[in-house]
Design a protein around this motif. Structure first.
Motif, PDB file in Angstrom:
ATOM      1  N   GLU A  95      -4.636   9.519   0.232  1.00 40.87           N
ATOM      2  CA  GLU A  95      -5.557   8.387   0.247  1.00 40.87           C
ATOM      3  C   GLU A  95      -4.728   7.135   0.009  1.00 40.87           C
ATOM      4  O   GLU A  95      -4.014   7.040  -0.986  1.00 40.87           O
ATOM      5  CB  GLU A  95      -6.621   8.528  -0.843  1.00 40.87           C
ATOM      6  N   GLN A  96      -4.800   6.205   0.937  1.00 41.52           N
ATOM      7  CA  GLN A  96      -3.991   5.003   0.836  1.00 41.52           C
ATOM      8  C   GLN A  96      -4.517   4.106  -0.278  1.00 41.52           C
ATOM      9  O   GLN A  96      -5.710   3.833  -0.367  1.00 41.52           O
ATOM     10  CB  GLN A  96      -3.986   4.252   2.167  1.00 41.52           C
ATOM     11  N   VAL A  97      -3.598   3.665  -1.112  1.00 42.82           N
ATOM     12  CA  VAL A  97      -3.933   2.816  -2.249  1.00 42.82           C
ATOM     13  C   VAL A  97      -3.284   1.455  -2.046  1.00 42.82           C
ATOM     14  O   VAL A  97      -2.123   1.372  -1.656  1.00 42.82           O
ATOM     15  CB  VAL A  97      -3.428   3.432  -3.566  1.00 42.82           C
ATOM     16  N   GLU A  98      -4.021   0.395  -2.306  1.00 42.80           N
ATOM     17  CA  GLU A  98      -3.445  -0.955  -2.249  1.00 42.80           C
ATOM     18  C   GLU A  98      -3.242  -1.457  -3.666  1.00 42.80           C
ATOM     19  O   GLU A  98      -4.124  -1.332  -4.520  1.00 42.80           O
ATOM     20  CB  GLU A  98      -4.350  -1.903  -1.474  1.00 42.80           C
ATOM     21  N   SER A  99      -2.076  -2.004  -3.913  1.00 44.24           N
ATOM     22  CA  SER A  99      -1.752  -2.460  -5.260  1.00 44.24           C
ATOM     23  C   SER A  99      -0.794  -3.639  -5.174  1.00 44.24           C
ATOM     24  O   SER A  99      -0.542  -4.168  -4.094  1.00 44.24           O
ATOM     25  CB  SER A  99      -1.140  -1.302  -6.068  1.00 44.24           C
ATOM     26  N   SER A 125       0.844  -1.193   0.000  1.00 40.18           N
ATOM     27  CA  SER A 125       0.000   0.000   0.000  1.00 40.18           C
ATOM     28  C   SER A 125       0.879   1.243   0.000  1.00 40.18           C
ATOM     29  O   SER A 125       2.019   1.226   0.482  1.00 40.18           O
ATOM     30  CB  SER A 125      -0.934   0.021   1.215  1.00 40.18           C
ATOM     31  N   VAL A 142       0.644   5.961  -0.660  1.00 37.38           N
ATOM     32  CA  VAL A 142      -0.128   7.181  -0.886  1.00 37.38           C
ATOM     33  C   VAL A 142       0.319   7.765  -2.218  1.00 37.38           C
ATOM     34  O   VAL A 142       1.480   8.130  -2.380  1.00 37.38           O
ATOM     35  CB  VAL A 142       0.073   8.202   0.249  1.00 37.38           C
ATOM     36  N   PHE A 143      -0.589   7.837  -3.192  1.00 38.49           N
ATOM     37  CA  PHE A 143      -0.230   8.306  -4.534  1.00 38.49           C
ATOM     38  C   PHE A 143       0.015   9.811  -4.548  1.00 38.49           C
ATOM     39  O   PHE A 143       0.949  10.292  -5.192  1.00 38.49           O
ATOM     40  CB  PHE A 143      -1.344   7.949  -5.531  1.00 38.49           C
ATOM     41  N   ASP A 190       2.406  -2.854 -10.808  1.00 42.16           N
ATOM     42  CA  ASP A 190       2.924  -1.492 -10.957  1.00 42.16           C
ATOM     43  C   ASP A 190       4.246  -1.475 -11.717  1.00 42.16           C
ATOM     44  O   ASP A 190       4.496  -0.567 -12.514  1.00 42.16           O
ATOM     45  CB  ASP A 190       3.075  -0.834  -9.587  1.00 42.16           C
TER      46      ASP A 190
END
Length: 213
Positions: free
Chosen positions: A123-127, A114, A116-117, A132
């Motif tokens: 907003e925390q992003v999980e990827s 995870s 923050v973009f 990526d």
């Protein structure tokens, strides 16, 4: 003294960048950026093919760091302008599905992470690391095809645009995630997050060579 707003600071930075000398399409700058991007793509495919997490993560740390330097050089330039309103046809996009699957297998239990973009709109992003890295490779490969076909202005424009909008942030997040894996392995850092991911990171790097050996 009145505190400056983010918009005022951004405007000042952009104004400073606009004063830099313009880079011509055939400038050595373009060749250096293309060489760095090609080096990253070759290394990424080699890491995926070898499938050794211990050496692969160290290699990716190095290559992503160098790629981000190339990106920063692109971001510091004034906006490049393509020679035509429409992107020249360079054929179909590269098929990177096998690369993504090999990377997912390489990372195993630490593939999901995870980040923050945008730190100004947190907003925390999980990827997934594998997804990526493949997306970064796709952005870079598109510009490299333009460069190799002589569309240098188009390549520089695309690399700069996609750096600011996409792969620059992704590469920074990837670098931080890979560094975290190394830190947990080498420093035995106390961590209160998901312990299964930390255990997977430690297991992944057990076979890596001792840097002091």
């Amino acid at each position: 003294m009145t505190e400056r707003t983010t918009e005022e600071i951004s405007a000042q930075v952009l104004a400073a960048g606009a004063s830099l000398p313009e880079v011509g399409p055939q400038d050595e700058f373009a060749v250096q950026i293309a060489d760095q991007i090609e080096s990253f793509l070759i290394a990424l495919k080699a890491v995926a093919a070898e499938g050794n997490p211990g050496t692969g993560i160290s290699m990716l740390l190095l290559e992503i760091s160098q790629l981000l330097l190339a990106g920063a050089r692109l971001g510091a330039q004034i906006d490049f302008t393509p020679t035509t309103d429409y992107q020249p046809d360079v054929g179909p996009d590269a098929d990177l599905d096998e690369l993504r699957l090999r990377l997912a297998e390489l990372f195993g239990g630490v593939d999901t992470y995870s980040f923050v973009f945008d730190p100004y709109d947190p907003e925390q992003v999980e990827s997934q690391l594998s997804d990526d890295l493949t997306q970064v490779a796709a952005d870079l490969e598109n510009g490299l095809r333009h460069f190799n076909l002589g569309n240098t202005a188009e390549a520089l424009w695309w690399w700069q645009f996609s750096y600011v909008s996409s792969w620059g942030n992704l590469a920074g997040a990837l670098l931080n995630a890979l560094l975290s894996i190394v830190a947990h392995d080498r420093l035995d850092v106390e961590y209160t997050g998901e312990l299964d991911r930390v255990a997977a990171a430690n297991e992944m790097l057990e076979g890596s060579p001792d840097p002091g050996a």
